[in-house]
Design an enzyme around this catalytic site. Structure first.
Site, PDB file in Angstrom:
ATOM      1  N   GLY A  11       0.831  -1.208   0.000  1.00  0.00           N
ATOM      2  CA  GLY A  11       0.000   0.000   0.000  1.00  0.00           C
ATOM      3  C   GLY A  11       0.860   1.251   0.000  1.00  0.00           C
ATOM      4  O   GLY A  11       2.092   1.191  -0.065  1.00  0.00           O
ATOM      5  N   PHE A  12       0.183   2.379   0.096  1.00  0.00           N
ATOM      6  CA  PHE A  12       0.875   3.679   0.063  1.00  0.00           C
ATOM      7  C   PHE A  12       1.888   3.780   1.216  1.00  0.00           C
ATOM      8  O   PHE A  12       3.102   3.874   0.978  1.00  0.00           O
ATOM      9  CB  PHE A  12      -0.201   4.789   0.105  1.00  0.00           C
ATOM     10  CG  PHE A  12       0.254   6.094   0.647  1.00  0.00           C
ATOM     11  CD1 PHE A  12       1.382   6.731   0.135  1.00  0.00           C
ATOM     12  CD2 PHE A  12      -0.454   6.730   1.676  1.00  0.00           C
ATOM     13  CE1 PHE A  12       1.805   7.955   0.642  1.00  0.00           C
ATOM     14  CE2 PHE A  12      -0.045   7.949   2.178  1.00  0.00           C
ATOM     15  CZ  PHE A  12       1.082   8.556   1.675  1.00  0.00           C
ATOM     16  N   ASN A  33      -2.966  -8.417   0.135  1.00  0.00           N
ATOM     17  CA  ASN A  33      -3.892  -9.082  -0.793  1.00  0.00           C
ATOM     18  C   ASN A  33      -4.179  -8.212  -2.024  1.00  0.00           C
ATOM     19  O   ASN A  33      -5.030  -8.546  -2.833  1.00  0.00           O
ATOM     20  CB  ASN A  33      -5.208  -9.459  -0.096  1.00  0.00           C
ATOM     21  CG  ASN A  33      -6.056  -8.240   0.225  1.00  0.00           C
ATOM     22  OD1 ASN A  33      -5.586  -7.106   0.139  1.00  0.00           O
ATOM     23  ND2 ASN A  33      -7.316  -8.457   0.588  1.00  0.00           N
ATOM     24  N   THR A  36      -6.156  -2.627  -2.244  1.00  0.00           N
ATOM     25  CA  THR A  36      -5.873  -1.242  -2.652  1.00  0.00           C
ATOM     26  C   THR A  36      -4.386  -1.022  -2.919  1.00  0.00           C
ATOM     27  O   THR A  36      -4.007   0.027  -3.426  1.00  0.00           O
ATOM     28  CB  THR A  36      -6.324  -0.236  -1.556  1.00  0.00           C
ATOM     29  OG1 THR A  36      -5.766  -0.668  -0.302  1.00  0.00           O
ATOM     30  CG2 THR A  36      -7.826  -0.191  -1.451  1.00  0.00           C
ATOM     31  N   LEU A  72      -0.498  -2.992   9.041  1.00  0.00           N
ATOM     32  CA  LEU A  72      -1.082  -1.876   8.288  1.00  0.00           C
ATOM     33  C   LEU A  72      -2.213  -2.313   7.372  1.00  0.00           C
ATOM     34  O   LEU A  72      -2.863  -1.469   6.756  1.00  0.00           O
ATOM     35  CB  LEU A  72      -0.006  -1.202   7.405  1.00  0.00           C
ATOM     36  CG  LEU A  72       0.893  -0.149   8.042  1.00  0.00           C
ATOM     37  CD1 LEU A  72       1.803  -0.756   9.094  1.00  0.00           C
ATOM     38  CD2 LEU A  72       1.733   0.522   6.976  1.00  0.00           C
ATOM     39  N   LYS A  90     -13.933  -7.027   8.991  1.00  0.00           N
ATOM     40  CA  LYS A  90     -13.198  -8.301   9.126  1.00  0.00           C
ATOM     41  C   LYS A  90     -11.691  -8.068   9.046  1.00  0.00           C
ATOM     42  O   LYS A  90     -10.915  -8.666   9.789  1.00  0.00           O
ATOM     43  CB  LYS A  90     -13.601  -9.255   7.991  1.00  0.00           C
ATOM     44  CG  LYS A  90     -14.932  -9.930   8.197  1.00  0.00           C
ATOM     45  CD  LYS A  90     -15.111 -10.960   7.107  1.00  0.00           C
ATOM     46  CE  LYS A  90     -16.441 -11.664   7.205  1.00  0.00           C
ATOM     47  NZ  LYS A  90     -16.702 -12.522   6.044  1.00  0.00           N
ATOM     48  N   THR A  91     -11.278  -7.214   8.114  1.00  0.00           N
ATOM     49  CA  THR A  91      -9.838  -6.963   7.953  1.00  0.00           C
ATOM     50  C   THR A  91      -9.253  -6.371   9.226  1.00  0.00           C
ATOM     51  O   THR A  91      -8.207  -6.820   9.710  1.00  0.00           O
ATOM     52  CB  THR A  91      -9.594  -6.031   6.743  1.00  0.00           C
ATOM     53  OG1 THR A  91     -10.002  -6.717   5.562  1.00  0.00           O
ATOM     54  CG2 THR A  91      -8.137  -5.638   6.621  1.00  0.00           C
ATOM     55  N   TYR A 144     -14.963   1.376   9.388  1.00  0.00           N
ATOM     56  CA  TYR A 144     -13.535   1.692   9.548  1.00  0.00           C
ATOM     57  C   TYR A 144     -13.244   2.137  10.982  1.00  0.00           C
ATOM     58  O   TYR A 144     -12.372   1.576  11.653  1.00  0.00           O
ATOM     59  CB  TYR A 144     -13.168   2.791   8.554  1.00  0.00           C
ATOM     60  CG  TYR A 144     -11.711   3.191   8.542  1.00  0.00           C
ATOM     61  CD1 TYR A 144     -10.744   2.352   7.979  1.00  0.00           C
ATOM     62  CD2 TYR A 144     -11.291   4.409   9.072  1.00  0.00           C
ATOM     63  CE1 TYR A 144      -9.401   2.733   7.942  1.00  0.00           C
ATOM     64  CE2 TYR A 144      -9.956   4.793   9.038  1.00  0.00           C
ATOM     65  CZ  TYR A 144      -9.017   3.953   8.468  1.00  0.00           C
ATOM     66  OH  TYR A 144      -7.690   4.325   8.434  1.00  0.00           O
ATOM     67  N   LYS A 148     -11.280  -0.147  13.712  1.00  0.00           N
ATOM     68  CA  LYS A 148      -9.982   0.271  14.253  1.00  0.00           C
ATOM     69  C   LYS A 148     -10.039   0.399  15.772  1.00  0.00           C
ATOM     70  O   LYS A 148      -9.044   0.162  16.463  1.00  0.00           O
ATOM     71  CB  LYS A 148      -9.566   1.605  13.632  1.00  0.00           C
ATOM     72  CG  LYS A 148      -9.150   1.507  12.165  1.00  0.00           C
ATOM     73  CD  LYS A 148      -7.754   0.907  12.031  1.00  0.00           C
ATOM     74  CE  LYS A 148      -7.254   0.981  10.603  1.00  0.00           C
ATOM     75  NZ  LYS A 148      -5.893   0.463  10.445  1.00  0.00           N
TER      76      LYS A 148
HETATM   77  P1  NAD Z   1      -3.591   1.736   1.423  1.00  0.00           P
HETATM   78  O1  NAD Z   1      -4.992   1.410   1.037  1.00  0.00           O
HETATM   79  O2  NAD Z   1      -2.694   2.299   0.386  1.00  0.00           O
HETATM   80  O3  NAD Z   1      -2.866   0.477   2.062  1.00  0.00           O
HETATM   81  C1  NAD Z   1      -3.532  -0.576   2.697  1.00  0.00           C
HETATM   82  C2  NAD Z   1      -2.905  -1.874   2.229  1.00  0.00           C
HETATM   83  O4  NAD Z   1      -3.541  -2.965   2.897  1.00  0.00           O
HETATM   84  C3  NAD Z   1      -3.094  -2.112   0.722  1.00  0.00           C
HETATM   85  O5  NAD Z   1      -1.887  -2.534   0.151  1.00  0.00           O
HETATM   86  C4  NAD Z   1      -4.158  -3.203   0.670  1.00  0.00           C
HETATM   87  O6  NAD Z   1      -4.088  -3.994  -0.495  1.00  0.00           O
HETATM   88  C5  NAD Z   1      -3.851  -3.983   1.938  1.00  0.00           C
HETATM   89  N1  NAD Z   1      -4.999  -4.739   2.436  1.00  0.00           N
HETATM   90  C6  NAD Z   1      -6.288  -4.318   2.581  1.00  0.00           C
HETATM   91  N2  NAD Z   1      -7.047  -5.313   3.078  1.00  0.00           N
HETATM   92  C7  NAD Z   1      -6.220  -6.394   3.235  1.00  0.00           C
HETATM   93  C8  NAD Z   1      -6.412  -7.714   3.692  1.00  0.00           C
HETATM   94  N3  NAD Z   1      -7.624  -8.147   4.081  1.00  0.00           N
HETATM   95  N4  NAD Z   1      -5.349  -8.554   3.715  1.00  0.00           N
HETATM   96  C9  NAD Z   1      -4.122  -8.135   3.309  1.00  0.00           C
HETATM   97  N5  NAD Z   1      -3.878  -6.896   2.856  1.00  0.00           N
HETATM   98  C10 NAD Z   1      -4.918  -6.021   2.826  1.00  0.00           C
HETATM   99  O7  NAD Z   1      -3.714   2.737   2.665  1.00  0.00           O
HETATM  100  P2  NAD Z   1      -2.575   3.495   3.483  1.00  0.00           P
HETATM  101  O8  NAD Z   1      -2.894   4.936   3.448  1.00  0.00           O
HETATM  102  O9  NAD Z   1      -1.223   3.031   3.094  1.00  0.00           O
HETATM  103  O10 NAD Z   1      -2.905   2.985   4.962  1.00  0.00           O
HETATM  104  C11 NAD Z   1      -2.132   1.992   5.618  1.00  0.00           C
HETATM  105  C12 NAD Z   1      -2.600   1.846   7.065  1.00  0.00           C
HETATM  106  O11 NAD Z   1      -2.478   3.086   7.759  1.00  0.00           O
HETATM  107  C13 NAD Z   1      -4.071   1.419   7.176  1.00  0.00           C
HETATM  108  O12 NAD Z   1      -4.198   0.501   8.231  1.00  0.00           O
HETATM  109  C14 NAD Z   1      -4.778   2.706   7.529  1.00  0.00           C
HETATM  110  O13 NAD Z   1      -5.946   2.483   8.274  1.00  0.00           O
HETATM  111  C15 NAD Z   1      -3.716   3.441   8.347  1.00  0.00           C
HETATM  112  N6  NAD Z   1      -3.930   4.892   8.309  1.00  0.00           N
HETATM  113  C16 NAD Z   1      -3.676   5.610   7.188  1.00  0.00           C
HETATM  114  C17 NAD Z   1      -3.919   6.988   7.182  1.00  0.00           C
HETATM  115  C18 NAD Z   1      -3.636   7.841   5.972  1.00  0.00           C
HETATM  116  O14 NAD Z   1      -3.898   9.036   6.011  1.00  0.00           O
HETATM  117  N7  NAD Z   1      -3.086   7.339   4.903  1.00  0.00           N
HETATM  118  C19 NAD Z   1      -4.443   7.604   8.318  1.00  0.00           C
HETATM  119  C20 NAD Z   1      -4.717   6.818   9.425  1.00  0.00           C
HETATM  120  C21 NAD Z   1      -4.444   5.471   9.431  1.00  0.00           C
END
Ligand code: NAD
Ligand code: UDP
Length: 313
Positions: A11-12, A33, A36, A72, A90-91, A144, A148
């Site tokens: 992910g990001f 998986n 995203t 994450l 679930k995730t 969400y 969390k």
């Molecule tokens: P993102 O969507 O880019 O990354 C999430 C990653 O998790 C993706 O690669 C996705 O494919 C993977 N994923 C999702 N469901 C899954 C599953 N069931 N099994 C395996 N992999 C799975 O989002 P992000 O911005 O990189 O966020 C990463 C984490 O940081 C998340 O937990 C998010 O809640 C938390 N977060 C992000 C922010 C933000 O501003 N970006 C703010 C608060 C919290």
């Protein structure tokens, strides 16, 4: 050298974290998986012999021997986490149970990527960690937010009941290169719209605020949190206290891109928080951490990323 598992590694944020952990000489395993996340986010790391990639869903049990786990895996943008709300819960919940069970079994340290969304539409400003929040349990964001919140509960319970070495960080809005261009979050939306000279879509009147943190600052905070002694569990806010209205962000993006885009106003989504800003005193005290990258500097880097992405697509 430590062996480290990063769930959501494609992910990001996960991709930046994997990159930094590898740079520090660790062995890193990305588990994702690809809901995203994208392989293009981590393809530049594939040449590194100490990087391993596993396709797996965290709602299913997983076994591996590692020293540390960064959890994450979870879609983060409202558009994506509302696409399949049951799967989002679930995730968060089953993912936390599976990863905590693993941490318990192998005695690994485990860090949870929690969120400022646990404060909901806050009635206390700026938000401190001891504020319990104002969350609608049945609204569109609840899959969400509540997912969390339960994950935080599980982390604390596994620590109290089973001595699992846990860390909880509450991440505030983070932006930077490798955000998904279509993920619907405000920074990526505005930059992509501005670069295409499309209308900039402000939801509501644009007076709602957010505090935007550049991804490198977050990664530094995550690593510092993981390195703290076992007595400090968190939760700790990791965010940039610079607070901007969404209208100010739109003006800044138009200015920095030199765009001809016009601003248009659309309805504010239900339960959209009006104000958000972290109190980061605890992170300063316990982690000796504070963000260094100003919004304008971070936006320039992010604009450059999306400009290249759009030119090559
Ligand atoms: P993102 O969507 O880019 O990354 C999430 C990653 O998790 C993706 O690669 C996705 O494919 C993977 N994923 C999702 N469901 C899954 C599953 N069931 N099994 C395996 N992999 C799975 O989002 P992000 O911005 O990189 O966020 C990463 C984490 O940081 C998340 O937990 C998010 O809640 C938390 N977060 C992000 C922010 C933000 O501003 N970006 C703010 C608060 C919290
Ligand atoms: N937003 C907006 N236009 C967009 C996308 C988002 O005005 O094209 C607003 C959204 O309503 C919210 C803020 O920007 O008030 C931040 O939205 P985002 O989805 O990035 O994150 P979150 O609401 O989860 O903080």
């Amino acid at each position: 050298m430590k062996r480290i598992l990063v769930t959501g590694g494609a992910g990001f944020i996960g991709s930046h974290l994997c990159e930094r952990l590898l740079k520090e000489g660790n062995e890193v395993i990305s588990l994702d998986n690809y809901f995203t996340g994208r392989k293009t986010n981590i393809v530049h790391l594939m040449d590194n012999n100490y990087f391993e990639v596993i396709r797996h869903d965290v709602t299913q049990p997983f076994f591996i021997e590692v020293d540390e786990i960064y959890n994450l895996a979870c879609p983060a943008s409202p558009v994506h986490y509302q696409y399949n709300p049951i799967k989002t819960v679930k995730t968060s919940v089953m993912g936390a149970i599976n990863m905590l069970g693993l941490a318990k079994r192998i005695k690994a340290k485990i860090l949870q990527a929690s969120t400022s969304e646990v404060y909901g539409d806050p009635k206390v400003h700026p938000q401190r960690e001891d504020y319990w929040g104002h969350v609608n349990p049945i609204g569109p964001r609840s899959c969400y937010d509540e997912g969390k919140r339960v994950a935080e509960t599980l982390f604390m319970s596994y620590h109290q009941q089973n001595d699992v070495r846990i860390k909880i960080i509450r991440i505030f809005n983070t932006y930077g290169p490798r955000m998904h261009p279509n993920d619907g979050r405000v920074v990526s939306n505005f930059i992509v719209q501005a670069l295409k000279n499309d209308d900039i879509t402000i939801y509501g009147d644009g007076s709602q605020t957010r505090s935007f943190q550049y991804v490198d600052d977050l990664v530094e905070g995550m690593i510092k949190m993981m390195a703290t002694g076992d007595e400090f569990l968190g939760p700790v806010n990791i965010g940039n206290p610079g607070e901007f209205t969404i209208k100010e962000l739109a003006d800044m993006v138009i200015d920095l891109t030199g765009s001809r885009s016009k601003i248009v106003y659309k309805p504010l989504p239900q339960d959209d928080p009006l104000q958000r800003c972290p109190d980061i005193s605890l992170a300063k005290e316990k982690l000796n951490w504070e963000p260094k990258i100003k919004l304008e500097t971070g936006l320039k880097k992010t604009i450059e990323y999306f400009d290249n992405l759009l030119k090559n697509s």
